[in-house]
Design a protein around this motif. Structure first.
Motif, PDB file in Angstrom:
ATOM      1  N   GLN A 195     -31.091 -47.760 107.674  1.00 14.23           N
ATOM      2  CA  GLN A 195     -30.398 -48.265 106.554  1.00 14.23           C
ATOM      3  C   GLN A 195     -29.079 -47.115 106.480  1.00 14.23           C
ATOM      4  O   GLN A 195     -29.222 -45.971 106.501  1.00 14.23           O
ATOM      5  N   GLY A 245     -27.044 -51.026 103.033  1.00 11.84           N
ATOM      6  CA  GLY A 245     -27.012 -52.287 103.982  1.00 11.84           C
ATOM      7  C   GLY A 245     -27.439 -51.833 105.533  1.00 11.84           C
ATOM      8  O   GLY A 245     -27.647 -50.732 105.747  1.00 11.84           O
ATOM      9  N   PHE A 246     -27.335 -52.889 106.329  1.00 12.63           N
ATOM     10  CA  PHE A 246     -27.796 -52.694 107.746  1.00 12.63           C
ATOM     11  C   PHE A 246     -26.769 -53.365 108.782  1.00 12.63           C
ATOM     12  O   PHE A 246     -26.123 -54.286 108.305  1.00 12.63           O
ATOM     13  N   THR A 274     -21.925 -52.799 108.679  1.00 11.83           N
ATOM     14  CA  THR A 274     -22.745 -53.481 108.177  1.00 11.83           C
ATOM     15  C   THR A 274     -22.301 -54.836 107.793  1.00 11.83           C
ATOM     16  O   THR A 274     -21.077 -55.241 107.543  1.00 11.83           O
ATOM     17  N   ASP A 291     -28.211 -57.587 107.110  1.00 11.52           N
ATOM     18  CA  ASP A 291     -29.007 -57.696 105.613  1.00 11.52           C
ATOM     19  C   ASP A 291     -30.002 -58.669 105.459  1.00 11.52           C
ATOM     20  O   ASP A 291     -31.244 -58.336 104.891  1.00 11.52           O
ATOM     21  N   ILE A 321     -33.936 -58.179 104.973  1.00  7.76           N
ATOM     22  CA  ILE A 321     -34.615 -58.408 103.535  1.00  7.76           C
ATOM     23  C   ILE A 321     -36.054 -59.183 103.754  1.00  7.76           C
ATOM     24  O   ILE A 321     -36.761 -59.145 103.534  1.00  7.76           O
ATOM     25  N   PRO A 380     -37.803 -55.081  98.821  1.00  8.03           N
ATOM     26  CA  PRO A 380     -36.275 -54.459  99.091  1.00  8.03           C
ATOM     27  C   PRO A 380     -35.623 -53.648  98.021  1.00  8.03           C
ATOM     28  O   PRO A 380     -34.802 -52.918  98.221  1.00  8.03           O
ATOM     29  N   THR A 413     -29.277 -50.697  97.315  1.00  3.05           N
ATOM     30  CA  THR A 413     -30.434 -51.374  97.925  1.00  3.05           C
ATOM     31  C   THR A 413     -30.019 -52.485  99.099  1.00  3.05           C
ATOM     32  O   THR A 413     -29.030 -52.807  98.929  1.00  3.05           O
ATOM     33  N   PRO A 414     -30.825 -52.925  99.837  1.00  4.99           N
ATOM     34  CA  PRO A 414     -30.594 -54.060 100.794  1.00  4.99           C
ATOM     35  C   PRO A 414     -29.966 -55.289 100.024  1.00  4.99           C
ATOM     36  O   PRO A 414     -28.993 -55.996 100.278  1.00  4.99           O
ATOM     37  N   HIS A 462     -26.575 -54.567  98.377  1.00  2.00           N
ATOM     38  CA  HIS A 462     -25.591 -54.682  99.534  1.00  2.00           C
ATOM     39  C   HIS A 462     -25.563 -56.160  99.871  1.00  2.00           C
ATOM     40  O   HIS A 462     -23.997 -56.460 100.032  1.00  2.00           O
TER      41      HIS A 462
END
Length: 659
Positions: free
Chosen positions: A224, A229-230, A238, A243, A247, A257, A267-268, A271
């Protein structure tokens, strides 16, 4: 760009990441975010009931994702129409195509969509898709060849009520030491494939509190980013797709999440919502609107807390379809920029790139960032390696490029990392997208973009980069060498008495081949052969039946997994062992040849290496033994190049396709 300007833009980047919070999770169609996303998807619907990106025809890939999103939000696909057929009716038209394609993931996605839409995948348009998919299982338990195909198959068969324990057992053995999963056997972990594996394992009966799920979620937590985000992996930006996958995996694993909060309060979910535009659609990255319909369709199940496979609620009252909204304006084509001509004695240069833009370069560049592997290879071929300060995650040649700072993926360029490299020249590519290139220019960077579509274009690009970097003499030397070697191939194959038909296989599940307008098509012509798939434009999927009927004289396959990487030579083994191919002339005569995927697919000086290899493969009688390079097999580890979702990453000169 001076330090003050750089700091200013970095501050802007930081403050642009304002927290967008959801007061509750999961969201429903009553929330504006989901309702607006659904309204945008309604604008993607066509008269035939299917869904498509701006300016395109209905696509089974986009349509299945969208139908799943509709069900995830509580809607009924049969109630969605745009003055013609409904989405449910369109679904019936894709059965024949899915059978013809014969792809593991394509069949799996259709089954998941059918179950979500309340259809019977065992008897749909006369086909039993469940049985089709079960036949894809190998002795060791995997479906198809890869981790991602197995994950999709487990989710699909679980949705259909099938026992997937053997597939689950195999998938569990593919977990890497870091807890994550890659897209293929031996591939490094990434967030997307780890997430889909988690969803598949749980759908297949793996307990949420098992060590494999716990380790996978710990891997995701370690990836993360500070903004909440991812990314897919590496240094890439990201994005909304990653994302969404994460999630859904968290929900499947019993995680909330909203509790995955970073030090900055992100948080995801917050984001992911940051990617949503006012019109309701979701961007892929913060600066790139790519496949807006698909990105929006992938976001909705994540926002509504519905991991795959999505099962409709019994006796639920469907959420009515929303009114559609206007689609976003399509990205404008690049046009030549007109500026004030620099003074003749300024010592600078003005070049025209492949976007048709005139770019003024005030002085010889000392810090260069490359945004594609082919560009990186050109820079090093010109002796500019010591000036390269940034490359993509996929730039793996020459070896010296591996040690250079990474600035993201191909279309997922990490803007902040590019700025941190402080380049005075960025060498971009068409695959970076015009949106990303324009954004880099708006930040004050000098960008020269390349877009070769032929071997002659590659040589022009070498000259262009040479001119832009004050390496004109070196460029002339490289181009002359390339032309000399091309001439030698043409002279050699003049001895040939036949003109064999050749196919270049890029992928096998489903079958992707190179058609006209590709480097490979041009190679075949120079090497004294014809393209067996001259009816294909660019790179496309062909059916198994079409491939068999075509019966090429020679089959050229990419090394490794088909896209580079450290996997064994899947395509080569597939062609040799596929039972339905045993009657093909090329198989019977052992005329299957292996070529390094990076060499044959990149628009760099090494494209001539590929030409020499292919010419020798096609017409060995025209070359003295030891007089030309032999096919190269990549059985040794190499940096990860990409998953199917991107047949076209990082300078492969393939278009990134919609999965």
């Amino acid at each position: 760009m001076n330090t003050k300007t750089l700091n200013f833009f970095l501050i802007l980047l930081t403050f642009s990441c304002l927290v967008v919070s959801a007061t509750a999770y999961p969201l429903t169609a009553e929330n504006d975010e989901v309702n607006n996303a659904l309204a945008y998807l309604a604008s993607c619907q066509q008269a035939d009931g299917g869904f498509a990106e701006e300016g395109k025809d209905s696509s089974p890939a986009i349509s299945t994702w969208t139908i799943i999103a509709i069900v995830a939000a509580g809607g009924d696909p049969d109630q969605w129409s745009n003055g013609g057929a409904s989405a449910g009716e369109y679904l019936h038209t894709v059965a024949d195509e899915t059978v013809a394609i014969d792809g593991t993931s394509e069949t799996s996605k259709l089954i998941i969509t059918l179950v979500a839409a309340g259809e019977d995948p065992r008897n749909f348009e006369g086909y039993d898709f469940v049985e089709f998919l079960k036949k894809k299982q190998q002795e060791d338990g995997r479906y198809g060849e890869h981790i991602y195909t197995t994950s999709w198959a487990i989710m699909a068969l679980s949705a259909a009520g099938e026992d997937t324990s053997k597939g689950v057992a195999w998938l569990e053995t593919q977990q890497n030491e870091d807890g994550g999963f890659g897209w293929a056997v031996g591939a490094e972990s990434d967030c997307d494939d780890t997430s889909s594996s988690v969803e598949a394992l749980i759908a297949g009966g793996t307990p949420q509190d098992s060590s494999v799920i716990r380790d996978a979620t710990m891997y995701l937590k370690s990836k993360q980013q500070a903004d909440g985000g991812f990314n897919y992996g590496g240094s890439s930006a990201t994005n909304s797709a990653s994302d969404s996958w994460v999630i859904q995996a968290l929900v499947a694993a019993g995680e909330d999440p909203l509790r995955w909060t970073t030090a900055t309060g992100n948080t995801p979910v917050s984001h992911l919502l940051r990617f949503q535009a006012d019109e309701g659609y979701f961007r892929w990255t913060s600066v790139l609107t790519d496949s807006a319909c698909k990105m929006t369709a992938t976001a909705i199940p994540a926002l509504t807390g519905k991991p795959f496979p999505i099962i409709p609620e019994e006796n639920a009252v469907p959420v009515p379809p929303p009114s559609s909204v206007a689609k976003p304006v399509a990205t404008a084509k690049a046009t030549p920029s007109v500026g004030v001509p620099p003074p003749q004695d300024a010592g600078g240069r003005t070049v025209t790139d492949d976007f048709g833009k005139e770019i003024y370069i005030p002085a010889e560049p000392q810090r260069i960032v490359s945004l594609a592997p082919a560009n990186t290879e050109i820079l090093y071929a010109l002796g500019l390696g010591d000036k390269v300060v940034g490359v993509t995650d996929y730039c793996n040649y020459p070896d010296a490029a591996l040690a250079v700072e990474k600035v993201g993926g191909f279309s997922s360029v990490n803007i902040e990392k590019v700025l941190q490299a402080k380049p005075d020249l960025v060498v971009g590519a068409y695959g970076n997208t015009i949106e990303v290139i324009d954004h880099l220019e708006s930040l004050g960077l000098t960008v020269v973009s390349l877009n070769p579509t032929s071997i002659e274009d590659v040589m022009d690009n070498v000259r262009l980069v040479g001119e832009a970097t004050w390496a004109d003499d070196e460029a002339t030397t490289v181009v002359n060498d390339m032309q000399t070697r091309i001439n030698a191939v043409e002279e050699a194959v003049a001895c040939a008495e036949t003109t064999p038909s050749v196919v270049h296989m890029v992928w096998n599940d489903p079958l992707w081949v190179s058609g006209v307008g590709s480097f490979q098509d041009e190679m075949f012509a120079i090497a004294g052969a014809t393209n067996a798939f001259s009816s294909v434009d660019g790179w496309e999927i062909v059916s198994m039946e079409e491939f068999i009927v075509t019966d090429p004289d020679v089959i050229i396959v990419n090394s490794g997994s088909g896209m580079g990487g450290n996997q064994y030579d899947i395509l080569y083994e597939y062609v040799r062992e596929e039972p339905r191919f045993q009657g093909l002339y090329a198989v019977k005569e052992d005329r299957i040849y292996l070529v390094d995927s990076d060499v044959i697919d990149r628009g760099s000086p090494r494209i001539v290496d590929a030409l020499e290899i292919v010419a020798r493969d096609i017409h060995p009688e025209c070359f003295a033994e030891g007089n030309a390079p032999k096919p190269v097999a990549t059985k040794t580890p190499a940096p990860f190049i990409g998953a199917l979702a991107v047949l076209a990453v990082a300078g492969l000169c393939l278009r990134r396709q919609e999965e």
